[in-house]
Design an enzyme around this catalytic site. Structure first.
Site, mmCIF file in Angstrom:
data_model
loop_
_atom_site.group_PDB
_atom_site.id
_atom_site.type_symbol
_atom_site.label_atom_id
_atom_site.label_comp_id
_atom_site.label_asym_id
_atom_site.label_seq_id
_atom_site.Cartn_x
_atom_site.Cartn_y
_atom_site.Cartn_z
ATOM 1 N N GLU A 35 0.780 -1.223 0.000
ATOM 2 C CA GLU A 35 0.000 0.000 0.000
ATOM 3 C C GLU A 35 0.823 1.289 0.000
ATOM 4 O O GLU A 35 0.406 2.282 -0.587
ATOM 5 C CB GLU A 35 -0.931 0.008 1.231
ATOM 6 C CG GLU A 35 -1.969 -1.090 1.251
ATOM 7 C CD GLU A 35 -3.017 -0.918 0.159
ATOM 8 O OE1 GLU A 35 -3.412 0.235 -0.111
ATOM 9 O OE2 GLU A 35 -3.431 -1.926 -0.429
ATOM 10 N N SER A 91 -46.296 -35.477 38.187
ATOM 11 C CA SER A 91 -45.995 -35.765 39.594
ATOM 12 C C SER A 91 -44.871 -34.917 40.162
ATOM 13 O O SER A 91 -44.669 -34.897 41.384
ATOM 14 C CB SER A 91 -45.636 -37.249 39.745
ATOM 15 O OG SER A 91 -46.757 -38.059 39.438
#
Length: 845
Positions: free
Chosen positions: A90, A508
């Protein structure tokens, strides 16, 4: 000669005038543009968009939410080799120019003149930083001038290292990755500091055009870009020619890595995500908010593993439903029978599997060869969830099947992992047991396989996505903090959270609350109640109600203790009838149960009430902690990206009633109200956990619930080898819902198993068979290393010898006498040698 010298002087003057003019124009532009541009000094206050992250209490990542994946790092954390790769690609002269590179601008200008289009912008890294933070990306000459002006200003404010740090944290690098560290995680699943030279060069090639040079979508173009960068690195002296040549030969190994959680907890992640939006005044998806939940990572992983194993066990008991699909194989190459070196062992079971497996992900270490890729392409559209992996059957032997997994690895399914697959028929029936692999599979079948076994003997097993679902939730009974929560087999298969949203009849598992009401109203563990048929006929009923027990066996006169550990339905109905609906509702309110949703009739004794697993676990926590009501909560604290606490859950304090209690209607605790003068959060006032049940009654109930584990419907839990376990099974009519809710003094856990659209689980699929094994597997791991605890017997409890037949205090000469516990003000009378056993007609009949 004189003429030539004059021309040279003229040209020099002309050049000098041109340069001066250009400088004057640039100066004028600077003076004109600078006041109109944002202040470059604002770059010091830059705020990155960082996703919301959710963690366990011990700091393990659960989930990540946000449009942008970003993990800011400092310059010192950036590998020097990566910096050289970026500069080679770059801005080679980055550390030399003052923010603007005249050579680069001149090159860009010449290209524009020559090609009549912009080929390269001549931008330096500093100019790109200016554009990324302050400007748009539209290609205009004015924007370029603005870049130059801002770049010069930025160079005056920041060091080169600070500029490069900003650049490498800000840039977009494809696939939602912003910044170099995020890109390393997305493409290679590693921190950038662990990447190799070719991998670093690959990422360095992305800023120019993340889509065009993307190694996942355009691997060949990305390879060419990477190799050019390696050439430039060698040209600039960053690497040697030998390093360059070696790196250029490396294959493209990038593949998509989703944000990888360390702990499977997507259901909890969704709870935390929604809660955070109400608790903090921030954009939680962009400002780096961190949420720490109450989950314990080891217990959460244990819960997920236990739940899935339990569902697979249930699923295998009900037959094989066939392959996901079948592909034609006539035009495919023969991959051959897997050789030992070609097969891959099943993954390590101690590590959580990703929730959604990627069917087309090749192995990093070995590129998928063309022959295998042709097979994989045929079934790559099949989703995989949790530990399930998609595979295709490539060859069969008498009692073996060769399969090719979606990642390109081959495996062999042995007979022990195939023989369970009896064909599933209609109405819950199954066909004949298979005798050979061909009875189960055909070449070309697309199937699921899952890893089983320990690390040294891991193998693959034929599997299918279970149709039944389950939920598990586990609490710290002293505080209500949720330690583990899983709302289904897989969040990505179904986002419905059954742990917090599914209201199902509890069967239950509800009886302990009815029995508590009985103890509050004069009953004792030795009270005799008749287990015998009963018929209820009323004008409000369409037909007479004849309740029965699961076994349809009747025990006759039975002690209350025995009735609960045997889970006798008719005894429970008689108890509720004698205590009364109103008195029982009062007790249920003590446990924080939503009585406004319950039917006010005798079916309540059998568990007709509908609760979520979280609600049931919260109520059982009162048994576990000695009688105090705590509110389940999910979040410990919320922090900003700098670690500042934005919200904190208050501590929980037990108190003897009456005591001031905050509203416990919400599942999260109150937020931190204020900050002190140093900006630190003030500890919020504690949440009061009031005593809602007498300690003597709770101790008696725990003694009975311990018998459920020792000799009753929950006795399979004895294999954990602990003496401090208590609990109760639950099953609804036709085995539609199966439950087990239980606890030690250190931990509560509730498990539910059933179908989302209520349907029978099948004959014999009671709570003790479908739900209890999940609870056992979870608690075995969750309580590993936790010492057994035995709450002391309260001073108000006495131990008395009783006659087991009458429930009365035994005479000294009674050879059948047993010990029983009572409240000291509720000890039964001494049996009389002339009595008929002391039972009233109501108790007998």
């Amino acid at each position: 000669m004189h003429l030539t010298a004059s021309w040279i002087r003229a040209l020099a003057l002309l050049a000098l005038a041109a340069i001066t003019g250009a400088l004057l124009i640039l100066a004028a532009c600077y003076l004109y543009l600078a006041p109109q541009l944002p202040a470059a000094v604002a770059i010091r206050e830059v705020e990155y968009q960082i996703p919301l992250r959710i963690y366990t209490a011990d700091g393990k990542l659960i989930a990540e939410y946000g449009e942008k994946r970003r993990e800011p790092i400092t310059y010192d954390e950036i590998p020097p080799l990566f910096v050289k790769a970026v500069l080679a690609a770059e801005d080679e002269r980055f550390f030399e120019h003052p923010g603007v590179d005249p050579k680069g601008l001149l090159r860009a200008a010449l290209e524009l003149v020559r090609y009549q289009e912009i080929r390269s912008g001549g931008s330096t890294i500093t100019m790109q930083v200016a554009r990324n933070f302050f400007l748009d990306r539209e290609q205009r000459f004015l924007r370029k001038f603005n870049e130059i002006v801002l770049a010069i200003q930025i160079e005056r404010i920041l060091s080169k290292e600070e500029i490069l740090e900003l650049y490498l944290n800000k840039i977009y690098l494809g696939h939602r990755a912003y910044g170099a560290e995020a890109a390393a995680q997305v493409y290679y699943g590693k921190p950038i500091g662990e990447l190799t030279l070719p991998q670093l060069a690959m990422i360095a090639g992305l800023p120019k055009a993340p889509s065009a040079y993307n190694p996942i979508t355009n691997p060949e173009r990305a390879r060419l870009r990477r190799n050019w960068i390696l050439f430039r690195m060698e040209e600039t002296g960053a690497i040697s020619q030998e390093q360059m040549e070696t790196a250029r030969q490396a294959p493209v190994t990038a593949r998509y890595h989703a944000a990888s959680p360390e702990v499977e907890g997507a259901y909890m992640g969704e709870i935390a995500r929604i809660a955070a939006q109400d608790l903090v005044d921030k954009d939680v998806y962009t400002e780096g908010v961190r949420i720490y939940t109450t989950l314990d990572s080891e217990r959460q992983n244990a819960a997920v593993t236990a739940l899935r194993q339990g569902l697979h066990d249930y699923d295998e008991r009900h037959g094989y439903r066939g392959p996901l699909a079948h592909i034609g194989t006539d035009d495919l190459p023969d991959p051959g029978w897997p050789r030992p070196q070609d097969t891959e062992a099943a993954p390590d079971q101690d590590q959580p599997e990703p929730e959604l497996a990627k069917a087309t992900e090749p192995d990093d270490s070995d590129e998928l060869d063309d022959d295998r890729a042709a097979w994989v392409e045929r079934f790559s559209d099949q989703p995989a969830y949790g530990p399930l992996h998609t595979a295709v059957v490539t060859a069969l032997r008498e009692r073996q099947a060769a399969v090719l997994l979606a990642d390109g690895n081959q495996a062999v399914l042995e007979w022990d992992d195939l023989k369970w697959a009896r064909p599933a028929l209609n109405k819950g029936y199954m066909g004949e047991a298979p005798n050979r692999a061909g009875d189960v599979l055909k070449v070309g079948d697309v199937i699921y396989v899952r890893p089983v076994g320990d690390n040294q003997d891991a193998r693959w097993r034929l599997a299918q996505l279970p149709r039944a679902q389950s939920a598990i939730v586990s609490l710290d009974p002293d505080t209500g903090a949720v330690q583990a929560l899983q709302g289904g087999y897989s969040f990505y298969a179904s986002k419905f959270n059954r742990a917090t949203q599914a209201r199902r009849q509890v069967g239950s598992a509800f009886k302990p609350f009815v029995y508590t009401a009985a103890l509050e109203n004069g009953f004792t563990p030795a009270t005799i109640i008749n287990d015998a048929p009963v018929v209820f006929d009323s004008s409000e009923l369409d037909e007479a109600w004849r309740p029965t027990g699961a076994s349809e066996r009747f025990y006759g006169p039975t002690r209350l203790r025995e009735a609960l550990y045997r889970s006798l339905n008719l005894v429970s109905i008689r108890i509720l009838r004698q205590v009364g609906i109103g008195q029982t509702m009062n007790t249920l309110n003590h446990f924080g149960l939503p009585t406004e949703r319950f039917q006010r009739d005798l079916s309540l004794a059998l568990g007709s009430a509908s609760l979520t697993p979280l609600e049931l676990a919260g109520a059982y926590a009162i048994f576990a902690n000695g009688g105090y009501r705590v509110t389940p909560y999910f979040l410990e604290r919320i922090e900003d990206k700098n670690g500042k606490v934005l919200w904190k859950a208050p501590r929980v304090e037990k108190c003897e009633a009456p005591c001031a209690v905050v509203d416990d209607g919400d599942a999260v605790a109150e937020s931190t109200p204020d900050l002190d003068e140093d900006g630190k959060p003030i500890q919020p006032p504690p949440v009061k956990a009031p005593r809602v049940e007498d300690e003597n009654i709770i101790w008696l109930m725990n003694s009975i619930l311990h018998d459920v584990v020792e000799r009753g419907t929950g006795r399979d839990a004895r294999r954990l080898g602990r003496g401090d376990l208590h609990g109760k099974t639950g099953t609804t009519n036709d085995q539609v819902d199966a439950w087990f809710s239980g606890f030690s003094p250190a931990l509560v856990a509730t498990v539910w198993v059933g179908f989302d659209s209520p349907a029978t689980l099948g004959w014999g699929e009671y709570g003790g068979r479908a739900a209890l094994p999940i609870w056992i597997d979870y608690m075995g791991k969750a309580l590993d290393g936790v010492e057994e605890r035995y709450p002391p017997q309260p001073p108000g409890i006495v131990s008395v010898r009783i006659d087991p037949e009458s429930g009365l205090q035994a005479r000294p000469d009674n050879p059948n006498a047993i010990f029983e516990y009572f409240r000291e003000d509720n000890v039964p009378e001494l049996e009389s040698p002339h009595s008929n056993d002391g039972r009233t007609p109501e108790q007998i009949f």
